[in-house]
Enzyme design. Structure first.
Site, PDB file in Angstrom:
ATOM      1  CG  HIS A   1      -2.513   0.826   1.141  1.00 56.49           C
ATOM      2  ND1 HIS A   1      -3.353   0.735   0.307  1.00 56.49           N
ATOM      3  CD2 HIS A   1      -2.651   1.415   1.721  1.00 56.49           C
ATOM      4  CE1 HIS A   1      -3.621   2.069   0.166  1.00 56.49           C
ATOM      5  NE2 HIS A   1      -3.846   2.501   1.210  1.00 56.49           N
TER       6      HIS A   1
ATOM      7  CG  HIS B   1      -3.127   3.087   5.421  1.00 54.21           C
ATOM      8  ND1 HIS B   1      -4.039   2.688   5.606  1.00 54.21           N
ATOM      9  CD2 HIS B   1      -3.528   3.927   3.893  1.00 54.21           C
ATOM     10  CE1 HIS B   1      -5.219   3.179   5.065  1.00 54.21           C
ATOM     11  NE2 HIS B   1      -4.834   3.208   3.660  1.00 54.21           N
TER      12      HIS B   1
ATOM     13  CB  SER C   1      -2.258   7.205  10.013  1.00 52.69           C
ATOM     14  OG  SER C   1      -1.231   8.873   9.377  1.00 52.69           O
TER      15      SER C   1
ATOM     16  CD  GLU D   1      -6.881   0.849   1.299  1.00 50.51           C
ATOM     17  OE1 GLU D   1      -6.323   1.522   2.404  1.00 50.51           O
ATOM     18  OE2 GLU D   1      -6.542   1.629   0.780  1.00 50.51           O
TER      19      GLU D   1
ATOM     20  CE1 TYR E   1     -10.051   3.300   3.899  1.00 50.08           C
ATOM     21  CE2 TYR E   1      -9.142   3.523   2.089  1.00 50.08           C
ATOM     22  CZ  TYR E   1      -9.295   3.802   2.659  1.00 50.08           C
ATOM     23  OH  TYR E   1      -7.325   4.267   3.115  1.00 50.08           O
TER      24      TYR E   1
END
Length: 835
Positions: free
Chosen positions: A205, A321, A371, A568, A621
């Site tokens: 990713h 991520h 994140s 995701e 997602y």
């Protein structure tokens, strides 16, 4: 009857929590770094001499016999009467001095292989994939991209095997997977083992790689269509990695372990996460540091060959991520997981425990809301305040100024320093876990290697929910908050997360939606409460915009199971999926152990379940139903409606019996269910390279700005040289390099034999290749090569570099206007001293 989603109770995996022991080790790190604590999950007997599990029935029997006869006779009788397979599995350890081969002589052996291939596509003039910004065109290369292949097979049934690929790309993809399978078939019958069922194509990713290679129209739009050159680079490199892994196949051992990784991830959509039931969230709350909002576990499979005990690779799963490199970055990298893999592979070079071609794969996990920008989201405006908790906006009510901050956000380098730091924070605990497993192996046991894969149409799938009510999925659609982006990369215009809809945005977007494809009432009701912006699953012209047919896949080796996710999955969505699989897999594992060994206890009876992705077909997602109701970015990007997660779980559990030892073959694919392959009908408006030309009175590779040979340099300096360049799209130099640092090695006896040797190339983080077009009509361009010596650690400096004489080297390829001939050339800077 196939298992239903209603079977699951959303409970933790069946692990004996009371017996599980952990230990912590404080690590000494640079005080400028965030301290990292590493905690390894251990077997209950880990502080004693490692043993294979021993049958209690056998021990009792032996004890009774010892009352009557001598120890020697008792052992003889037991050995004669016990079923040989069960006895071999459960007998005590036999030490293996001098190697790090698994200490249990009867640990299960598997057919293992690893491989690595270069997949670096065009690094200039192509939009980078991830942030969907057509202005984010590549201008160079900081780190080459790779496919890392891991093959696990059964020694008893060699046809039972799987290939897990970790690519430094934004995701897996349908077209790329088709290309890989086609190329493998063309290699001949030796590769007939590999196909749809047993190949998992996952992406790290990374948002810092070239785009244009995906199968569906929507992600092609920002890259001006389909780029065949980049697509072919990924296919060829992935196939090369599989070939290397296949050619290296040999018996070996697998060891599994888990450690904690702190300071590397946070939840970027906490408002959505908090919509999940409090009782469920509290199951994962352990401390303020580990509050459960993201997973801190890194799970590792260590690959070790039996012939000499050397480790050939590691495969890890950890959620974060690939958005450390920011939306204004234009140089290609593998982002933080590319850094972690490179650091790991570099750390074991020359290590006696590791094979020469050691491969480290850092795969994604349930990272949909996770994140790497661990300092949180802040407004980059006059206020300097934190962004709105609910919708990630700033004082003007818009999202554009709201940005997540990485650990080194004050360094203005487009996220490179933060990227390296987050990569380091994954690498260091992983390396410590690897070292721990060498001395304290936790074996994967059981001869079972099983797989399943199915293509499933999610456009109108009906099934039973966990609460017993009927449910259905919908054709793919994206909500208004999809266009708002995230705090890792905010969107444009007036779109916002959570409350974006046709009433809170400009009327023009309603017109655009109607012009493209207005959703019908049935679709609106199915997707509710999502306000649909793009009804992508019902747009089929000029070809499909997004997938409706998805891959559902899982692998199993021993007690280790891998759920392969096409989308995701958020933190809680991934937990529910893994827990549902874990409960059903536990029953399969108990049955297999009972049938094979006549015993169901011991550490190997506890299933280990990981989730890897985004894989095979990118489906955006996967949120929980509760998170979907909030309609932040992740919920708006959950394509198939509020029951998307439950549908994935339902299909996975329906096919899970194929992972049983009783399964002799994977399910048969229905020829009508295959997704489309759009490679030969995809549109492309990407201009080709027309010509390259040097400036007047110059030649390709000539030095325009040289290093300062007179003054020399000190470690920590950035050393630069500029050359007359040519477009790197002329030759991707796969398995090669555009830039190099060479060091002069002097032969003291015979100076004429002194030679320049490459010590850094495109693989290395410290070396940056930058390309700039000077005149489009004349075809002139320049290349700058920069060596950031401050990125070199003390260990690398002492081991690989040191004081000496160096030079920078440029490898280029020019294209002529007439005939389009491509010709190689080189450029070399002046020599300089570095101390």
């Amino acid at each position: 009857m196939a298992p239903q989603v209603g079977d699951l109770q959303f409970e933790p995996l069946a692990v004996d929590q009371e017996k599980a022991q952990t230990f912590e080790r404080d690590r000494k790190v640079d005080t400028s770094k965030v301290p990292l604590r590493v905690r390894f999950a251990e077997n209950p007997d880990s502080h004693r001499t490692p043993r294979c599990p021993t049958s209690r029935a056998a021990s009792l029997f032996i004890g009774n016999v010892l009352i009557v006869i001598s120890v020697a006779v008792a052992l003889f009788l037991v050995a004669a009467q016990f079923d040989s397979l069960a006895w071999d599995y459960w007998r005590s350890d036999i030490s293996n001095p001098g190697t790090n081969v698994s200490t249990c002589a009867t640990d299960t052996q598997y057919l293992l292989g690893v491989g690595k291939g270069d997949i670096t596509g065009p690094v200039v003039e192509i939009n980078l994939m991830g942030y969907a910004d057509p202005k984010q065109l590549g201008t160079g290369l900081r780190q080459r991209l790779y496919s890392r292949a891991f093959i696990v097979g059964s020694l008893e049934r060699p046809q039972d095997r799987f290939v897990y690929l970790v690519l430094d790309t934004q995701s897996g993809d349908t077209a790329v997977r088709y290309g890989i399978i086609k190329a493998l078939k063309e290699l001949g019958p030796e590769y007939a083992f590999y196909g749809h069922h047993n190949i998992a194509l996952t992406g790290t990713h990374s948002h810092a790689g070239p785009g244009g290679w995906l199968n569906y129209l929507l992600p092609q739009i920002t890259s001006k269509g389909f780029d065949r050159q980049g697509y072919q680079a990924i296919v060829d490199g992935a196939v090369l990695s599989i070939r290397k892994a296949h050619e290296s196949l040999q018996p070996g051992y697998l060891s599994a372990g888990t450690t904690k990784v702190f300071g590397a991830n946070i939840n970027r959509s906490l408002f959505s996460y908090l919509a999940n039931p409090e009782a469920e969230r509290m199951k994962y709350f352990k401390s303020e540091e580990e509050d459960g909002s993201v997973e801190k576990d890194l799970t590792m499979l260590k690959f070790q060959r039996a012939s000499d005990g050397k480790n050939i690779g590691v495969l890890t799963w950890f959620p974060v991520h690939g958005t450390s490199m920011l939306g204004n970055n234009t140089v290609v990298t593998g982002d933080n997981k590319g850094v972690a893999a490179w650091l790991f592979e570099k750390s074991v070079r020359g290590d006696s425990s590791a094979a020469e071609d050691f491969v480290a794969g850092f795969s994604q996990a349930n990272m949909g809301d996770v994140s790497p920008n661990v300092l949180g989201a802040w407004c980059e405006d006059e206020s300097g305040s934190q962004c709105s908790f609910k919708n990630s906006t700033c004082s003007n009510g818009k999202s554009q100024a709201c940005h997540g901050r990485g650990p080194a956000f004050k360094v203005h380098d487009d996220g490179a320093s933060s990227c390296f730091e987050i990569g380091r924070r994954q690498f260091e605990p992983a390396k410590q876990l690897y070292d721990h497993l060498i001395n304290n192996p936790s074996p994967v046991r059981g001869p079972w290697v099983k797989v399943f894969h199915t293509f499933h149409d999610m456009s109108n799938f009906t099934f039973i929910r966990p609460d017993g009510k009927p449910a259905r999925t919908c054709p793919a659609a994206l909500g208004y908050s999809f266009a708002a982006g995230t705090t890792d990369g905010p969107g444009a215009f007036d779109f916002t997360q959570h409350n974006g809809n046709e009433n809170t945005t400009m009327p023009i977007w309603k017109v655009v939606r109607y012009f493209i494809k207005a959703p019908g009432d049935e679709q609106k009701a199915c997707q509710h409460p999502k306000p649909i912006l793009l009804d992508v699953g019902e747009i089929l012209r000029p070809y499909d915009w997004s997938p409706n047919i998805v891959d559902v896949q899982a692998f199993r080796v021993g007690q280790f199971a891998i759920v392969v996710s096409p989308g995701e999955a958020t933190t809680m969505a991934g937990r529910r999926w893994k827990e549902a699989v874990g409960q059903s897999f536990k029953r399969i594992l108990d049955q297999d152990m009972g049938q094979t060994y006549g015993y169901t206890g011991g550490p190997s009876s506890h299933p280990i379940v990981v989730l890897g992705g985004p894989a095979n077909t990118y489906t955006h997602y996967i949120t929980t139903e509760e998170e979907y109701q909030i309609q932040r970015y992740e919920g708006a990007s959950t394509l198939y409606g509020p029951d998307t997660l439950n549908a994935y779980i339902n299909v996975t559990l329906s096919f899970l019996p194929y992972l049983s030892s009783n399964s002799t073959s994977p399910p048969v694919h229905d020829g009508k269910s295959f997704p489309p392959d759009n490679t030969n009908r995809s549109l492309s408006f990407i201009p080709a390279v027309v010509r390259d030309a040097p400036p007047l009175f110059k030649g390709f590779g000539d030095v325009l700005v040289d290093v300062d040979s007179a003054r020399g340099y000190h470690r920590g300096d950035a050393i630069r040289a500029v050359f007359v360049g040519a477009n790197p799209r002329n030759n991707l130099r796969l398995e090669g390099t555009y830039a190099a640092v060479e060091k002069l090695f002097v032969d003291q006896v015979n100076p004429q034999k002194s030679e320049w040797r490459t010590v850094r190339n495109d693989e290395d983080w410290s070396l940056i290749y930058s390309w700039k077009r000077k005149n489009s009509v004349m075809g002139t361009s320049e290349v700058e090569i920069t060596w950031e010596t401050g990125e070199e650690t003390d260990e690398w400096w002492d081991k690989e570099l040191g004081p000496g004489v160096y030079r920078l080297k440029y490898y280029g390829d020019s294209k002529s206007l007439f005939g389009g001939k491509v010709q190689e050339f080189e450029g070399v800077s002046g020599a300089f001293t570095l101390v």
